[in-house]
Design an enzyme around this catalytic site. Structure first.
Site, PDB file in Angstrom:
ATOM      1  N   ASP A  71      24.912  23.695  21.910  1.00 30.44           N
ATOM      2  CA  ASP A  71      25.172  24.818  22.910  1.00 30.44           C
ATOM      3  C   ASP A  71      26.530  25.513  22.177  1.00 30.44           C
ATOM      4  OD1 ASP A  71      25.851  27.255  24.472  1.00 30.44           O
ATOM      5  OD2 ASP A  71      24.964  25.078  26.523  1.00 30.44           O
ATOM      6  N   CYS A 103      17.078  28.599  27.279  1.00 27.93           N
ATOM      7  CA  CYS A 103      18.252  27.321  26.743  1.00 27.93           C
ATOM      8  C   CYS A 103      19.020  27.582  28.660  1.00 27.93           C
ATOM      9  CB  CYS A 103      19.423  28.473  25.915  1.00 27.93           C
ATOM     10  SG  CYS A 103      20.057  30.110  26.614  1.00 27.93           S
ATOM     11  N   ARG A 151      22.954  30.408  23.001  1.00 28.88           N
ATOM     12  CA  ARG A 151      21.115  30.545  21.936  1.00 28.88           C
ATOM     13  C   ARG A 151      20.225  30.709  22.249  1.00 28.88           C
ATOM     14  NH1 ARG A 151      21.406  24.302  23.900  1.00 28.88           N
ATOM     15  NH2 ARG A 151      21.992  25.489  26.237  1.00 28.88           N
TER      16      ARG A 151
HETATM   17  P1  4NP Z   1      23.055  29.227  26.356  1.00 33.53           P
HETATM   18  O1  4NP Z   1      25.201  28.440  26.290  1.00 33.53           O
HETATM   19  O2  4NP Z   1      22.923  28.129  27.262  1.00 33.53           O
HETATM   20  O3  4NP Z   1      23.045  28.923  24.949  1.00 33.53           O
HETATM   21  O4  4NP Z   1      23.653  30.667  26.925  1.00 33.53           O
HETATM   22  C1  4NP Z   1      25.464  28.448  28.195  1.00 33.53           C
HETATM   23  C2  4NP Z   1      26.059  29.672  28.967  1.00 33.53           C
HETATM   24  C3  4NP Z   1      26.252  29.310  29.689  1.00 33.53           C
HETATM   25  C4  4NP Z   1      27.026  28.237  29.970  1.00 33.53           C
HETATM   26  C5  4NP Z   1      26.945  27.706  29.512  1.00 33.53           C
HETATM   27  C6  4NP Z   1      26.059  27.436  28.049  1.00 33.53           C
HETATM   28  N1  4NP Z   1      27.830  28.490  30.976  1.00 33.53           N
HETATM   29  O5  4NP Z   1      28.252  27.054  31.931  1.00 33.53           O
HETATM   30  O6  4NP Z   1      28.067  29.499  31.805  1.00 33.53           O
END
Ligand code: 4NP
Length: 156
Positions: free
Chosen positions: A128, A12, A18
Site C-alpha cells: 500500500d 483496496c 491502488r
Molecule cells: P489504498 O491506500 O487502500 O491503496 O487506497 C490507502 C488509502 C488511504 C488510507 C489507507 C490506505 N487511509 O488510511 O486513509
C-alpha cells in the site's frame, strides 16, 4: 465470436491509491490492445473513508507518468451486491479479502488477489503506497497484474 463484456471491480482499503490505479491501467491496456469495449472496469474501497474524493495525487502522477489520464475519478465503497454486479472482484491484499468476506457473497473463483495472477512477481500482496510511499512499485505490480488479467480473460 464471443463478444461478452467482462465486468471487473478492483478493491483496496481506501479506493484512492491502488484500486484506482488498477482501474485506470486495465482500462488503458484494454484500449491499447483494441479490446476496450470488452471490459468494464470500476474500483471501490472496503472502508468508504474517502467516498466522494479524487484519487491520491501520487496515483494520479504515476498514471500521468505512464501516459494515462487520471481524470474523472470519484472514490466509492464496496457494495454488498457487488458479487452480483461484477464478473471479477480483484483485491490488493489479504486484509481486503478478509473485509470482502464480511460484505459480499464470496467465492474464490470470482474474488481473489491481483498478485495471484502474477506468481512470478514473488509478491503475495500489492503493497500500500499510502504507507510505503512507493507508487512505482505499486505501478509495476498493477501493470503486470492487469496484463495477466487481460490474458486470463482471453483478450490478449
Ligand atoms: P489504498 O491506500 O487502500 O491503496 O487506497 C490507502 C488509502 C488511504 C488510507 C489507507 C490506505 N487511509 O488510511 O486513509
Amino acid at each position: 465470436m464471443n463478444m461478452k463484456t467482462d465486468k471487473v471491480l478492483f478493491v483496496c482499503l481506501g479506493n484512492i491509491c491502488r484500486s484506482p490505479m488498477a482501474e485506470y491501467v486495465l482500462r488503458y491496456q484494454a484500449q491499447q490492445a483494441g479490446v476496450g469495449e470488452r471490459v468494464e472496469v470500476a474500483s471501490a474501497g472496503t472502508s468508504g473513508w474517502h467516498n466522494g474524493k479524487d484519487m491520491h495525487p501520487g496515483t494520479a502522477a504515476m498514471l500521468r507518468k505512464h501516459g494515462i489520464s487520471p481524470a474523472g475519478f470519484t472514490s466509492s465503497q464496496v457494495h454488498p451486491f457487488d458479487a452480483d454486479s461484477y464478473d471479477w472482484i480483484i483485491a490488493m491484499d489479504d486484509s481486503n479479502i478478509d473485509d470482502l468476506k464480511r460484505v459480499i457473497r464470496f467465492n474464490t473463483e470470482q474474488t481473489f488477489k491481483l498478485t495471484d495472477l502474477i506468481p512470478e512477481s514473488g509478491y503475495f500482496q500489492v503493497p500500500d503506497p499510502w504507507y510505503t510511499g512507493d507508487f512505482d512499485e505499486t505501478y509495476r505490480l498493477v501493470s503486470a497484474g492487469s496484463q495477466a488479467l487481460l490474458r486470463k480473460l482471453g483478450l490478449l
